[in-house]
Design a protein around this motif. Sequence first.
Motif, PDB file in Angstrom:
ATOM      1  N   SER A 115       0.834  -1.205   0.000  1.00 19.39           N
ATOM      2  CA  SER A 115       0.000   0.000   0.000  1.00 19.39           C
ATOM      3  C   SER A 115       0.872   1.260   0.000  1.00 19.39           C
ATOM      4  O   SER A 115       2.032   1.238   0.398  1.00 19.39           O
ATOM      5  CB  SER A 115      -0.933   0.012   1.211  1.00 19.39           C
ATOM      6  N   TRP A 116       0.288   2.358  -0.472  1.00 19.78           N
ATOM      7  CA  TRP A 116       0.971   3.649  -0.549  1.00 19.78           C
ATOM      8  C   TRP A 116       0.370   4.622   0.453  1.00 19.78           C
ATOM      9  O   TRP A 116      -0.847   4.661   0.643  1.00 19.78           O
ATOM     10  CB  TRP A 116       0.831   4.247  -1.946  1.00 19.78           C
ATOM     11  N   THR A 152      -4.409   9.277  -2.381  1.00 21.53           N
ATOM     12  CA  THR A 152      -5.660   9.294  -3.135  1.00 21.53           C
ATOM     13  C   THR A 152      -5.573   8.302  -4.294  1.00 21.53           C
ATOM     14  O   THR A 152      -4.488   7.822  -4.647  1.00 21.53           O
ATOM     15  CB  THR A 152      -5.934  10.692  -3.690  1.00 21.53           C
ATOM     16  N   GLN A 153      -6.700   8.014  -4.893  1.00 24.04           N
ATOM     17  CA  GLN A 153      -6.699   7.093  -6.028  1.00 24.04           C
ATOM     18  C   GLN A 153      -5.868   7.642  -7.181  1.00 24.04           C
ATOM     19  O   GLN A 153      -5.150   6.902  -7.856  1.00 24.04           O
ATOM     20  CB  GLN A 153      -8.135   6.840  -6.500  1.00 24.04           C
ATOM     21  N   LEU A 154      -5.947   8.956  -7.414  1.00 19.16           N
ATOM     22  CA  LEU A 154      -5.162   9.565  -8.485  1.00 19.16           C
ATOM     23  C   LEU A 154      -3.674   9.419  -8.209  1.00 19.16           C
ATOM     24  O   LEU A 154      -2.891   9.062  -9.104  1.00 19.16           O
ATOM     25  CB  LEU A 154      -5.526  11.041  -8.642  1.00 19.16           C
ATOM     26  N   GLU A 155      -3.254   9.691  -6.956  1.00 20.56           N
ATOM     27  CA  GLU A 155      -1.843   9.532  -6.598  1.00 20.56           C
ATOM     28  C   GLU A 155      -1.413   8.079  -6.742  1.00 20.56           C
ATOM     29  O   GLU A 155      -0.307   7.794  -7.226  1.00 20.56           O
ATOM     30  CB  GLU A 155      -1.620  10.002  -5.158  1.00 20.56           C
ATOM     31  N   ARG A 156      -2.282   7.154  -6.336  1.00 22.54           N
ATOM     32  CA  ARG A 156      -1.961   5.731  -6.444  1.00 22.54           C
ATOM     33  C   ARG A 156      -1.757   5.330  -7.912  1.00 22.54           C
ATOM     34  O   ARG A 156      -0.855   4.561  -8.237  1.00 22.54           O
ATOM     35  CB  ARG A 156      -3.065   4.893  -5.805  1.00 22.54           C
TER      36      ARG A 156
END
Length: 204
Positions: A115-116, A152-156
């Motif tokens: 995970s990030w 966030t999903q975008l960062e991920r």
Amino acid sequence: MRGLYYAFVESTDALDGKRLDDRAGLPEYWPGILTRRREASLYEPTHRVWLDCVRRDYFLDLDWRTEPCERNNIEHANKRRRQLLGMDPHQLATVLLLTHREDEDGAMEPLQEGSWHRIELGSFHGLPVVVAPDFDLIAAQEHYLRWYGEVTQLERDWLANVFNVDFVPDAQWGDRGGPTPPPYPQAPSKDAGFTYPIHQPLRS
């Protein structure tokens, strides 16, 4: 090495609390973390966590972080290899965190392998950690970690696009100040002459 980082959870291992009492048998940087935890009235750690980190501002300035890289496309793979090897090693860090499930009022539970997260490293109050250029912890520095939650999903999506090396066939990475290749090397378990106080699974 202070500042805001994206942190990838490389590995999480349960600790054997009884073996932590044998300070003489621990690596030299473990007792310091344990002492700082006690001084901060934190619980004895239950888990060892390795974090592989990239400085947030540096990552967001990568103009190729959204560049597509198609799986099994040799041209794309070679280009991504060059891009990864060209990253500034001073913007990368490895963090050793000894933590308890109740740290940060239980907010650390999401620290699952793979995970990030968004973290900050500095000399302020927080969770005591050791920070170094690589997993061998040469030139390690004592810092404190503050956890700001999962990305966030975008960062991920950006992070997975840059650091997912599955598409690179037979990838051979250079080092970043040590023998371990980026971006997600295997964390040490029993090396450098030390036996880590990790719970070993029973074998039938």
